[in-house]
Every structure is written in structure tokens, then in C-alpha cells.
Design a protein around this motif. Structure first.
Motif, PDB file in Angstrom:
ATOM      1  N   MET A 140      -5.871  16.813  14.696  1.00 27.64           N
ATOM      2  CA  MET A 140      -6.543  17.076  13.440  1.00 27.64           C
ATOM      3  C   MET A 140      -5.523  17.707  12.490  1.00 27.64           C
ATOM      4  O   MET A 140      -4.722  18.542  12.885  1.00 27.64           O
ATOM      5  CB  MET A 140      -7.721  18.025  13.672  1.00 27.64           C
ATOM      6  CG  MET A 140      -8.465  18.388  12.412  1.00 27.64           C
ATOM      7  SD  MET A 140      -9.883  19.489  12.706  1.00 27.64           S
ATOM      8  CE  MET A 140     -10.940  18.437  13.668  1.00 27.64           C
ATOM      9  N   VAL A 148      -9.617  16.994   5.714  1.00 23.32           N
ATOM     10  CA  VAL A 148      -9.438  16.996   7.159  1.00 23.32           C
ATOM     11  C   VAL A 148      -9.235  15.554   7.594  1.00 23.32           C
ATOM     12  O   VAL A 148     -10.052  14.686   7.294  1.00 23.32           O
ATOM     13  CB  VAL A 148     -10.663  17.593   7.883  1.00 23.32           C
ATOM     14  CG1 VAL A 148     -10.467  17.553   9.394  1.00 23.32           C
ATOM     15  CG2 VAL A 148     -10.930  19.011   7.413  1.00 23.32           C
ATOM     16  N   THR A 149      -8.130  15.299   8.286  1.00 16.61           N
ATOM     17  CA  THR A 149      -7.863  13.973   8.838  1.00 16.61           C
ATOM     18  C   THR A 149      -7.711  14.091  10.345  1.00 16.61           C
ATOM     19  O   THR A 149      -7.468  15.181  10.873  1.00 16.61           O
ATOM     20  CB  THR A 149      -6.596  13.358   8.210  1.00 16.61           C
ATOM     21  OG1 THR A 149      -5.515  14.257   8.357  1.00 16.61           O
ATOM     22  CG2 THR A 149      -6.813  13.050   6.735  1.00 16.61           C
ATOM     23  N   ASP A 150      -7.834  12.966  11.025  1.00 13.35           N
ATOM     24  CA  ASP A 150      -7.791  12.979  12.481  1.00 13.35           C
ATOM     25  C   ASP A 150      -6.410  13.235  13.060  1.00 13.35           C
ATOM     26  O   ASP A 150      -6.283  13.648  14.193  1.00 13.35           O
ATOM     27  CB  ASP A 150      -8.345  11.675  13.040  1.00 13.35           C
ATOM     28  CG  ASP A 150      -9.852  11.595  12.854  1.00 13.35           C
ATOM     29  OD1 ASP A 150     -10.509  12.653  12.882  1.00 13.35           O
ATOM     30  OD2 ASP A 150     -10.366  10.485  12.675  1.00 13.35           O
ATOM     31  N   SER A 151      -5.368  12.969  12.291  1.00 15.14           N
ATOM     32  CA  SER A 151      -4.025  13.173  12.820  1.00 15.14           C
ATOM     33  C   SER A 151      -3.084  13.593  11.712  1.00 15.14           C
ATOM     34  O   SER A 151      -3.429  13.589  10.534  1.00 15.14           O
ATOM     35  CB  SER A 151      -3.520  11.893  13.475  1.00 15.14           C
ATOM     36  OG  SER A 151      -3.453  10.857  12.507  1.00 15.14           O
ATOM     37  N   ARG A 171     -14.833  20.407   9.972  1.00 17.11           N
ATOM     38  CA  ARG A 171     -15.288  19.364   9.042  1.00 17.11           C
ATOM     39  C   ARG A 171     -16.465  19.861   8.192  1.00 17.11           C
ATOM     40  O   ARG A 171     -16.560  19.542   7.012  1.00 17.11           O
ATOM     41  CB  ARG A 171     -15.664  18.096   9.789  1.00 17.11           C
ATOM     42  CG  ARG A 171     -14.449  17.416  10.398  1.00 17.11           C
ATOM     43  CD  ARG A 171     -14.807  16.079  11.025  1.00 17.11           C
ATOM     44  NE  ARG A 171     -13.731  15.587  11.844  1.00 17.11           N
ATOM     45  CZ  ARG A 171     -12.618  15.017  11.395  1.00 17.11           C
ATOM     46  NH1 ARG A 171     -12.439  14.884  10.111  1.00 17.11           N
ATOM     47  NH2 ARG A 171     -11.692  14.592  12.230  1.00 17.11           N
ATOM     48  N   ASP A 199      -4.082  23.113  13.116  1.00 14.09           N
ATOM     49  CA  ASP A 199      -4.620  21.918  13.759  1.00 14.09           C
ATOM     50  C   ASP A 199      -6.132  22.009  13.980  1.00 14.09           C
ATOM     51  O   ASP A 199      -6.729  21.137  14.598  1.00 14.09           O
ATOM     52  CB  ASP A 199      -3.923  21.677  15.089  1.00 14.09           C
ATOM     53  CG  ASP A 199      -4.166  22.797  16.092  1.00 14.09           C
ATOM     54  OD1 ASP A 199      -4.792  23.819  15.737  1.00 14.09           O
ATOM     55  OD2 ASP A 199      -3.733  22.640  17.246  1.00 14.09           O
TER      56      ASP A 199
END
Length: 72
Positions: free
Chosen positions: A1, A61-64, A48, A40
Motif C-alpha cells: 500500500m 491510497v494505492t495498492d503498491s 482507505r 505503508d
């Protein structure tokens, strides 16, 4: 994250810090910042929701991690 806070957009409402205090805090001027070592998200399920709670959408917020850019 991966979590990003747009400091130019943040108004210091503090909703992120109230929603996910283990990840978000506020600096001396009241603007949002990440708790040191928690960039992270630290597995916090409320990250989120904290981003959604921001009244000005300053949190992304992004997954990676974003892909590194290559110099031309």
C-alpha cells in the motif's frame, strides 16, 4: 500500500488522524502527515476510510508503490 498526502490541498481538518490514528497524525501547523514508519499503512484497515473521510481529497491510497520514472 502506498499513501500520499497532497500538502497543497490539505486544510488540516484532521479526519484522517481521527479515523486511522495509527497511520495519520498532524504536524505543528495542523496539517496531515504520516506517522513515522507507517508510510505503508501498517496493515491498518481504516486507511482507505481515512482517505475517503478527507473533505478535500488530499489523500491518495494505492495498492503498491508507484513505478519509478525513467530519465530520458
Amino acid at each position: 500500500m502506498h499513501i500520499e498526502i497532497d500538502k497543497d490541498v490539505c486544510i488540516g481538518a484532521g479526519q484522517c488522524a481521527l479515523t486511522a490514528p495509527g497511520v495519520f497524525t498532524q504536524d505543528d501547523d495542523g496539517f496531515s502527515m504520516l506517522v513515522p514508519g507507517r508510510a505503508d499503512g501498517a496493515g491498518d484497515p481504516m486507511v482507505r476510510e481515512a482517505a475517503r473521510a478527507c473533505p478535500v481529497g488530499a489523500i491518495t491510497v494505492t495498492d503498491s508503490e508507484p513505478a519509478p520514472t525513467q530519465a530520458d
